[in-house]
Design a protein around this motif. Structure first.
Motif, PDB file in Angstrom:
ATOM      1  N   ARG A  18     -29.784 -12.671 -37.407  1.00 49.44           N
ATOM      2  CA  ARG A  18     -28.885 -12.213 -36.349  1.00 49.44           C
ATOM      3  C   ARG A  18     -28.902 -13.178 -35.158  1.00 49.44           C
ATOM      4  NH1 ARG A  18     -30.418  -7.476 -38.711  1.00 49.44           N
ATOM      5  NH2 ARG A  18     -32.331  -7.159 -37.534  1.00 49.44           N
ATOM      6  N   VAL A  19     -30.082 -13.675 -34.799  1.00 48.65           N
ATOM      7  CA  VAL A  19     -30.185 -14.630 -33.682  1.00 48.65           C
ATOM      8  C   VAL A  19     -29.443 -15.923 -34.012  1.00 48.65           C
ATOM      9  CG1 VAL A  19     -31.790 -16.116 -32.422  1.00 48.65           C
ATOM     10  CG2 VAL A  19     -32.305 -13.693 -32.701  1.00 48.65           C
ATOM     11  N   LEU A  20     -29.663 -16.448 -35.201  1.00 48.13           N
ATOM     12  CA  LEU A  20     -28.994 -17.693 -35.595  1.00 48.13           C
ATOM     13  C   LEU A  20     -27.479 -17.511 -35.690  1.00 48.13           C
ATOM     14  CD1 LEU A  20     -31.488 -19.021 -38.273  1.00 48.13           C
ATOM     15  CD2 LEU A  20     -31.127 -19.909 -35.972  1.00 48.13           C
ATOM     16  N   GLY A  21     -27.035 -16.399 -36.243  1.00 48.53           N
ATOM     17  CA  GLY A  21     -25.605 -16.132 -36.365  1.00 48.53           C
ATOM     18  C   GLY A  21     -24.930 -16.013 -35.007  1.00 48.53           C
ATOM     19  N   THR A  22     -25.559 -15.294 -34.106  1.00 49.74           N
ATOM     20  CA  THR A  22     -25.016 -15.138 -32.758  1.00 49.74           C
ATOM     21  C   THR A  22     -24.961 -16.493 -32.053  1.00 49.74           C
ATOM     22  OG1 THR A  22     -25.849 -12.884 -32.598  1.00 49.74           O
ATOM     23  CG2 THR A  22     -25.334 -13.992 -30.525  1.00 49.74           C
ATOM     24  N   THR A  23     -26.003 -17.281 -32.214  1.00 51.34           N
ATOM     25  CA  THR A  23     -26.053 -18.600 -31.592  1.00 51.34           C
ATOM     26  C   THR A  23     -24.894 -19.471 -32.070  1.00 51.34           C
ATOM     27  OG1 THR A  23     -28.458 -18.474 -31.391  1.00 51.34           O
ATOM     28  CG2 THR A  23     -27.480 -20.665 -31.308  1.00 51.34           C
ATOM     29  N   GLU A  24     -24.659 -19.500 -33.363  1.00 50.50           N
ATOM     30  CA  GLU A  24     -23.583 -20.329 -33.895  1.00 50.50           C
ATOM     31  C   GLU A  24     -22.205 -19.783 -33.525  1.00 50.50           C
ATOM     32  OE1 GLU A  24     -24.554 -20.801 -38.069  1.00 50.50           O
ATOM     33  OE2 GLU A  24     -25.580 -22.688 -37.577  1.00 50.50           O
ATOM     34  N   ARG A  25     -22.033 -18.464 -33.530  1.00 49.16           N
ATOM     35  CA  ARG A  25     -20.735 -17.884 -33.156  1.00 49.16           C
ATOM     36  C   ARG A  25     -20.408 -18.143 -31.691  1.00 49.16           C
ATOM     37  NH1 ARG A  25     -22.593 -14.094 -36.632  1.00 49.16           N
ATOM     38  NH2 ARG A  25     -23.364 -12.692 -35.035  1.00 49.16           N
ATOM     39  N   ARG A  26     -21.410 -18.348 -30.867  1.00 52.70           N
ATOM     40  CA  ARG A  26     -21.199 -18.645 -29.449  1.00 52.70           C
ATOM     41  C   ARG A  26     -21.002 -20.139 -29.189  1.00 52.70           C
ATOM     42  NH1 ARG A  26     -18.907 -15.038 -26.624  1.00 52.70           N
ATOM     43  NH2 ARG A  26     -19.531 -13.048 -27.464  1.00 52.70           N
ATOM     44  N   GLY A  27     -20.940 -20.937 -30.254  1.00 54.99           N
ATOM     45  CA  GLY A  27     -20.615 -22.354 -30.106  1.00 54.99           C
ATOM     46  C   GLY A  27     -21.803 -23.281 -29.930  1.00 54.99           C
ATOM     47  N   PHE A  28     -23.003 -22.820 -30.286  1.00 57.28           N
ATOM     48  CA  PHE A  28     -24.198 -23.647 -30.165  1.00 57.28           C
ATOM     49  C   PHE A  28     -24.780 -23.915 -31.546  1.00 57.28           C
ATOM     50  CE2 PHE A  28     -23.707 -21.668 -26.089  1.00 57.28           C
ATOM     51  CZ  PHE A  28     -24.078 -22.653 -25.186  1.00 57.28           C
ATOM     52  N   GLN A  29     -25.289 -25.109 -31.742  1.00 59.30           N
ATOM     53  CA  GLN A  29     -25.903 -25.482 -33.006  1.00 59.30           C
ATOM     54  C   GLN A  29     -27.415 -25.546 -32.837  1.00 59.30           C
ATOM     55  OE1 GLN A  29     -24.260 -25.849 -35.931  1.00 59.30           O
ATOM     56  NE2 GLN A  29     -22.534 -25.127 -34.712  1.00 59.30           N
ATOM     57  N   PRO A  30     -28.170 -24.799 -33.611  1.00 56.53           N
ATOM     58  CA  PRO A  30     -29.634 -24.910 -33.554  1.00 56.53           C
ATOM     59  C   PRO A  30     -30.061 -26.287 -34.055  1.00 56.53           C
ATOM     60  CG  PRO A  30     -28.966 -22.905 -34.693  1.00 56.53           C
ATOM     61  CD  PRO A  30     -27.746 -23.748 -34.519  1.00 56.53           C
ATOM     62  N   VAL A  31     -30.927 -26.960 -33.301  1.00 57.16           N
ATOM     63  CA  VAL A  31     -31.452 -28.254 -33.727  1.00 57.16           C
ATOM     64  C   VAL A  31     -32.956 -28.188 -33.994  1.00 57.16           C
ATOM     65  CG1 VAL A  31     -29.642 -29.635 -32.680  1.00 57.16           C
ATOM     66  CG2 VAL A  31     -31.653 -29.063 -31.339  1.00 57.16           C
ATOM     67  N   ARG A  32     -33.609 -27.136 -33.482  1.00 52.80           N
ATOM     68  CA  ARG A  32     -35.038 -26.951 -33.747  1.00 52.80           C
ATOM     69  C   ARG A  32     -35.384 -25.474 -33.556  1.00 52.80           C
ATOM     70  NH1 ARG A  32     -40.355 -29.415 -30.782  1.00 52.80           N
ATOM     71  NH2 ARG A  32     -41.754 -28.765 -32.427  1.00 52.80           N
ATOM     72  N   VAL A  33     -36.175 -24.951 -34.478  1.00 52.74           N
ATOM     73  CA  VAL A  33     -36.621 -23.564 -34.397  1.00 52.74           C
ATOM     74  C   VAL A  33     -38.115 -23.535 -34.686  1.00 52.74           C
ATOM     75  CG1 VAL A  33     -36.384 -21.242 -35.349  1.00 52.74           C
ATOM     76  CG2 VAL A  33     -34.375 -22.707 -35.168  1.00 52.74           C
ATOM     77  N   ASP A  34     -38.867 -22.866 -33.824  1.00 58.44           N
ATOM     78  CA  ASP A  34     -40.304 -22.741 -34.000  1.00 58.44           C
ATOM     79  C   ASP A  34     -40.693 -21.322 -33.602  1.00 58.44           C
ATOM     80  OD1 ASP A  34     -42.976 -23.486 -34.466  1.00 58.44           O
ATOM     81  OD2 ASP A  34     -43.260 -24.023 -32.358  1.00 58.44           O
ATOM     82  N   GLY A  35     -41.490 -20.670 -34.424  1.00 61.75           N
ATOM     83  CA  GLY A  35     -41.871 -19.302 -34.116  1.00 61.75           C
ATOM     84  C   GLY A  35     -43.290 -19.005 -34.527  1.00 61.75           C
ATOM     85  N   ASP A  36     -43.821 -17.941 -33.942  1.00 58.74           N
ATOM     86  CA  ASP A  36     -45.180 -17.524 -34.247  1.00 58.74           C
ATOM     87  C   ASP A  36     -45.253 -16.003 -34.144  1.00 58.74           C
ATOM     88  OD1 ASP A  36     -47.925 -17.765 -34.798  1.00 58.74           O
ATOM     89  OD2 ASP A  36     -48.406 -17.753 -32.658  1.00 58.74           O
ATOM     90  N   ALA A  37     -45.868 -15.411 -35.151  1.00 54.25           N
ATOM     91  CA  ALA A  37     -46.067 -13.964 -35.161  1.00 54.25           C
ATOM     92  C   ALA A  37     -47.535 -13.698 -35.443  1.00 54.25           C
ATOM     93  CB  ALA A  37     -45.203 -13.306 -36.222  1.00 54.25           C
ATOM     94  N   SER A  38     -48.136 -12.888 -34.599  1.00 56.45           N
ATOM     95  CA  SER A  38     -49.527 -12.546 -34.856  1.00 56.45           C
ATOM     96  C   SER A  38     -49.578 -11.380 -35.837  1.00 56.45           C
ATOM     97  CB  SER A  38     -50.244 -12.196 -33.552  1.00 56.45           C
ATOM     98  OG  SER A  38     -49.638 -11.071 -32.962  1.00 56.45           O
ATOM     99  N   GLY A  39     -50.623 -11.324 -36.626  1.00 56.16           N
ATOM    100  CA  GLY A  39     -50.744 -10.325 -37.675  1.00 56.16           C
ATOM    101  C   GLY A  39     -50.841  -8.900 -37.176  1.00 56.16           C
ATOM    102  N   ASP A  40     -51.377  -8.685 -35.982  1.00 50.96           N
ATOM    103  CA  ASP A  40     -51.568  -7.326 -35.486  1.00 50.96           C
ATOM    104  C   ASP A  40     -50.495  -6.903 -34.493  1.00 50.96           C
ATOM    105  OD1 ASP A  40     -52.371  -9.117 -33.571  1.00 50.96           O
ATOM    106  OD2 ASP A  40     -54.048  -7.917 -32.857  1.00 50.96           O
ATOM    107  N   ASP A  41     -49.508  -7.731 -34.281  1.00 51.26           N
ATOM    108  CA  ASP A  41     -48.478  -7.442 -33.298  1.00 51.26           C
ATOM    109  C   ASP A  41     -47.143  -7.260 -34.013  1.00 51.26           C
ATOM    110  OD1 ASP A  41     -47.264  -7.054 -30.889  1.00 51.26           O
ATOM    111  OD2 ASP A  41     -47.527  -9.090 -30.155  1.00 51.26           O
ATOM    112  N   ASP A  42     -46.271  -6.448 -33.453  1.00 53.91           N
ATOM    113  CA  ASP A  42     -44.961  -6.243 -34.069  1.00 53.91           C
ATOM    114  C   ASP A  42     -43.892  -7.102 -33.414  1.00 53.91           C
ATOM    115  OD1 ASP A  42     -44.859  -4.922 -31.655  1.00 53.91           O
ATOM    116  OD2 ASP A  42     -43.751  -3.203 -32.436  1.00 53.91           O
ATOM    117  N   GLN A  43     -44.307  -8.165 -32.718  1.00 51.43           N
ATOM    118  CA  GLN A  43     -43.368  -9.056 -32.058  1.00 51.43           C
ATOM    119  C   GLN A  43     -43.507 -10.475 -32.586  1.00 51.43           C
ATOM    120  OE1 GLN A  43     -44.023  -8.715 -27.853  1.00 51.43           O
ATOM    121  NE2 GLN A  43     -43.271  -6.624 -27.784  1.00 51.43           N
TER     122      GLN A  43
END
Length: 78
Positions: A18-43
């Motif tokens: 959903r984030v990537l789709g919204t970004t592209e529909r708004r006229g922006f191209q993702p050039v780098r994506v980096d993420g981190d999720a901890s095992g005990d967190d829901d974020q």
């Protein structure tokens, strides 16, 4: 122009799509994506660099409306 987005997302199925789709529909191209999720967190902390000719305010507002997006900050890349 390039912008850096710092997002906090719920760890939910399809949230990144959903984030990537919204970004592209708004006229922006993702050039780098980096993420981190901890095992005990829901974020998930996501940092994304995008490129586009539009002002980023519209993108920020649309991303903030997504159910799984808890926060979004946008700043120009140096």
């Amino acid at each position: 122009m390039r912008y850096q987005l710092d997002l906090t997302l719920r760890r939910a199925e399809g949230a990144l799509v959903r984030v990537l789709g919204t970004t592209e529909r708004r006229g922006f191209q993702p050039v780098r994506v980096d993420g981190d999720a901890s095992g005990d967190d829901d974020q998930w902390q996501l940092r994304m660099t995008v490129e586009g000719q539009r002002e980023p305010d519209g993108l920020q507002m649309q991303l903030a409306k997504l159910h799984d997006c808890l926060s979004v900050e946008v700043q120009p890349c140096p």
